[in-house]
Structure formats: structure tokens, C-alpha cells
Scaffold this active site. Structure first.
Site, PDB file in Angstrom:
ATOM      1  N   CYS A   1       0.880  -1.163   0.000  1.00  0.00           N
ATOM      2  CA  CYS A   1       0.000   0.000   0.000  1.00  0.00           C
ATOM      3  C   CYS A   1       0.917   1.212   0.000  1.00  0.00           C
ATOM      4  O   CYS A   1       1.587   1.475   0.993  1.00  0.00           O
ATOM      5  CB  CYS A   1      -0.915   0.026   1.229  1.00  0.00           C
ATOM      6  SG  CYS A   1      -1.790   1.594   1.416  1.00  0.00           S
TER       7      CYS A   1
ATOM      8  N   CYS B   1      -0.496   4.311   2.481  1.00  0.00           N
ATOM      9  CA  CYS B   1      -0.399   4.174   3.952  1.00  0.00           C
ATOM     10  C   CYS B   1       0.145   2.778   4.221  1.00  0.00           C
ATOM     11  O   CYS B   1       1.287   2.510   3.838  1.00  0.00           O
ATOM     12  CB  CYS B   1      -1.711   4.496   4.658  1.00  0.00           C
ATOM     13  SG  CYS B   1      -3.209   3.794   3.971  1.00  0.00           S
ATOM     14  N   SER B   2      -0.625   1.902   4.822  1.00  0.00           N
ATOM     15  CA  SER B   2      -0.109   0.550   5.073  1.00  0.00           C
ATOM     16  C   SER B   2      -1.235  -0.472   5.048  1.00  0.00           C
ATOM     17  O   SER B   2      -1.237  -1.393   5.841  1.00  0.00           O
ATOM     18  CB  SER B   2       0.575   0.474   6.435  1.00  0.00           C
ATOM     19  OG  SER B   2       1.424   1.555   6.630  1.00  0.00           O
ATOM     20  N   CYS B   3      -2.196  -0.313   4.157  1.00  0.00           N
ATOM     21  CA  CYS B   3      -3.320  -1.250   4.100  1.00  0.00           C
ATOM     22  C   CYS B   3      -2.774  -2.673   3.927  1.00  0.00           C
ATOM     23  O   CYS B   3      -1.846  -2.897   3.150  1.00  0.00           O
ATOM     24  CB  CYS B   3      -4.239  -0.904   2.942  1.00  0.00           C
ATOM     25  SG  CYS B   3      -4.962   0.745   3.114  1.00  0.00           S
TER      26      CYS B   3
END
Lengths: 202, 219
Positions: free
Chosen positions: A103, A106-108
Site C-alpha cells: 500500500c 499508507c499501510s493497508c
């Protein structure tokens, strides 16, 4: 004196101040916080994904369901154990295609099957580089892909989450579903590794 | 509107990946509590991603993951008038002694409500007619007007191929402003050469899910 006082700017202090204010205003449940933390530390992790992968390897009908509707197929095995405003999509590695997830915004990450992400998945280096130079990134993880393999990077920036279904390694024909699940690593379901036989069984 | 510092796909200079990993999920108790507060309060009180994206670039780049969550919680809740900065500052003084514990709220009704919302079912589905079908060529708008959007900079103005219709989801750009506009979301595949030009890495592609209004038809 062994214990020093923290500065009020320290995150540990600010987190306590914030939680206290929200608890006093009735806006958070401390018990619910305890429970979600416990769930992600103890219950929800890559073992869920490994079960899903092993089932898909031994049951072709399950595999079809998994690739068609990942959310439902995962729920069959491990329940709805996470916030399902996000749907899960499972992408299959083959001899021709290698998939990797990231991602960049962000950090999905597919929490329901892999738990919370490792640090490197959230770091700037992985997020910035894997979309532009996936093969170099994989080399750093020790995975060398031949030139003719089609590398697909899934940048999971919307409400869907991705998991890689890795290839079943050769020489595992006689293994049970439980034995297979034990081979499946978190990194293989992110797509930065392949599933390998342990050296003793090769 | 241009992009924020969080939009780092394709940026150079961040160095090698530190793939060593101790498999520890949280490295301090405060990280557990910040995670828990964000997860259990998220839907009602804050909008996590825009609040993280509003963090100034210097702080964003130098802060740890859960520090960003903490800053986003603090600033988001202060901006919405849920708590004040003065309250936060004065309350912090109570905890400079490391052994002092925060207040708790063990209301069983709220606990049930929060956990049920998070773990019990699939979320609401929307319906809508997709404008594009698999095989269609689409161009991603190069200009993005929203404050918060999910179009990475590196696909803006680029040509992609629709692979599938993923379903209908509330457009995030407006959802964070409190407006519900469900739209089809498509899986779009971009050839690596379209994104980055001819590269030594050779064949490959990037696949991204994009909302309908980010796209225009390309014949």
C-alpha cells in the site's frame, strides 16, 4: 533511582493522557481496547492465512471460491474476525505470474488473514520502491525471479485488501493439510517469498 | 491539488529495505493503547487517514508508525472539538511518573457495541451500474481536487486497462467529508512501461483499485 520520569512530550505519556480523557468522557471502552489488542497479539495472524492457503492447495473447489470471493471463503475457515468494511481479494501465483502486495499511500494490509503487518511493510523504503522496482526488492528478500515471469504489484489503496496464494512446492504430494499449512509463511502470502520445503524434507 | 508526503510510491532515495523482523507486534505498551483507541473509536470520532495525511511532512517522515497514529488521534480529536489541547497538555503532567495508570471506562454496553460493530458481520453493500467493463482502456484524471483521495501520484494521467469491477463503495474523497456517494470501483492494470518508461526490470505491471470518478474513457 532506577526509574526516570518521562517528558510530557513522550508518546507513552501522551497516550495515557489521551486514553484517560476519552475514558472519562465515555468515548472509549477500555475493555474493548484490551480485547482488540489481545486478538491481534494472540488470535489473528498469519496462521489464518496459512490455513486458507493449505485448504486451497488440497481442495480445488475451495480454491475456486477463494479466488472468486475471498472474503466469504476466508470466513468459512476462520470466521469474520476483522473489520469487513474491506473485502479480501486473493491473487494466485503460478509458474508465469508472481504477485506482490503493498500500500503506497499508507499501510493497508489483509489483517483478517495475516494479522498486523511487519515493520518493513510500513516503511518508506518498501512502499516507495516495490511499485517501480519489484524485482530488485525481491532480490533483497532473497527471491530471484527469472526474466520471463510476469511480476504484478497490487497497490491496495482502496477498500479492498489483497493476499497472495503462493504456489504449492514440489514434493509435497503426500502431506496433510495441517503439514502443508505449517510450510506457509507470512512473507509468501505478501509475495516477497516462495513457500519452500524445509531442508530436512527436500 | 498536488500530493502529500504520504504519497511515496515511486519516490527514490529511501534506501534498502530492512527486512529483519522480530515478529513483535507492539514494541511498547503505549503502542497497544494507541492501536486500540484508533481501532475501537475510529468509525465514530475520527477519520484516520486524512488526519495522518495532515501531519506536516517533516514530522511524518521522522515519526514511527504508531507515533503517527497518536498524532492523528490527538489532532483529529482536537480539530473536531472532542477534546482540547489544554486538556491534553494538563492531563499529561499526571503521568510523568511512569507507574501512574490511565483512567479506565469499563462500561459493558459500550464494549459490546464496539466489538460487535468490528467483528460480527460484513459491511453494508451498495449497488450501482458500472460505466466500464473488463478490457476497457481508461485514463486517470491528472488533477485531483479532493483534500483526501486514493489516487497515487504515479498513476495520474496514465493509461490503464480495466480488469474487473470490484463492487460499489462510497467514494472515499467525499465519505471523509461526511457525504455518501457510492460508486463502482475497478481493478485497473497499468503496464510498468506506461508508468515508468523503459526500465531494466523488464515486464511487469501495477494493479490498483480506483473509483469511477477518478477515471475517464479512452477510446
Amino acid at each position: 533511582m532506577s526509574e526516570h520520569h518521562h517528558s510530557p512530550a513522550d508518546p507513552s505519556i501522551r497516550a495515557k493522557a489521551l486514553e484517560s480523557l476519552l475514558a472519562e468522557k465515555g468515548l472509549v471502552s477500555s475493555l474493548a481496547i484490551d480485547e482488540v489488542v489481545r486478538k491481534y497479539e494472540e488470535d489473528i495472524g498469519p496462521l489464518n492465512g496459512a490455513k486458507v492457503v493449505a485448504r486451497a492447495w488440497v481442495d480445488s473447489e475451495y480454491k475456486t471460491r477463494l479466488l472468486t470471493d475471498g472474503t466469504s471463503a476466508v470466513a468459512e475457515l476462520v470466521g469474520y474476525n476483522d473489520d469487513h468494511s474491506a473485502e479480501l481479494v486473493v491473487v494466485e501465483n503460478t509458474k508465469e505470474v508472481h504477485n506482490i502486495i503493498v500500500c503506497t499511500l499508507c499501510s493497508c494490509y489483509p489483517w483478517s488473514v495475516l494479522g498486523l503487518p511487519p515493520s518493513w511493510y510500513k516503511d518508506h523504503a518498501y512502499r516507495s520502491r516495490v511499485v517501480v522496482e519489484p524485482r530488485s526488492v525481491l532480490e533483497e528478500f532473497g527471491l530471484h525471479l527469472s526474466r520471463d515471469i510476469d511480476v504484478r504489484v497490487w497497490d491496495s489503496v482502496s477498500e479492498l485488501r489483497y493476499m497472495v496464494l503462493p504456489e504449492r512446492p514440489n514434493g509435497t504430494d503426500g502431506m496433510t493439510e495441517t503439514e502443508l499449512a505449517a510450510l506457509v509463511t507470512r512473507d509468501s502470502m505478501i509475495g516477497v517469498a516462495k513457500v519452500e520445503m524445509p531442508p530436512s524434507q527436500q | 491539488m498536488a500530493s502529500g508526503v504520504h504519497d511515496i510510491g515511486g519516490l527514490q532515495g529511501f534506501g534498502v529495505i530492512d527486512s529483519k523482523d522480530d515478529e513483535t507486534i507492539f514494541h511498547a505498551e503505549w503502542e497497544r493503547r494507541v492501536f486500540g483507541m484508533m481501532i475501537t473509536s475510529g468509525h465514530r470520532m475520527i477519520s484516520m487517514r486524512p488526519d495522518i495525511e495532515n501531519i506536516d511532512p517533516e514530522t511524518y517522515l521522522k515519526s514511527s508508525y504508531y507515533e503517527l497514529w497518536l498524532i492523528a488521534l490527538e489532532t483529529g480529536l482536537v480539530d473536531r472539538g472532542v477534546i482540547s489541547q489544554e486538556e491534553l497538555t494538563s492531563r499529561a503532567v499526571d503521568f510523568v511518573e511512569p507507574a501512574s495508570a490511565p483512567s479506565r471506562n469499563d462500561d459493558p454496553g459500550l464494549t459490546d457495541e464496539v466489538l460487535k460493530r468490528r467483528y460480527s458481520q460484513r459491511s453494508k453493500r451498495y449497488s450501482g451500474t458500472p460505466r466500464f467493463k473488463p478490457g476497457d482502456r481508461v485514463l486517470v484524471h491528472s488533477e485531483q481536487k479532493a483534500r483526501h483521495t486514493r489516487v497515487p501520484r504515479y498513476v495520474r494521467g496514465k493509461l490503464g486497462l480495466v480488469q474487473s469491477v470490484r463492487g460499489v463503495y462510497e467514494l472515499i474523497d467525499l465519505k471523509v467529508e461526511g457525504v455518501s456517494v457510492p460508486e463502482p470501483v475497478y481493478s485497473i492494470r497499468f503496464d510498468a512501461r506506461e508508468l515508468w518508461g523503459e526500465r531494466k526490470e523488464g515486464n511487469g505491471s501495477v494493479c490498483i483499485d480506483l473509483w469511477d470518478s477518478y477515471l475517464e474513457a479512452q477510446l
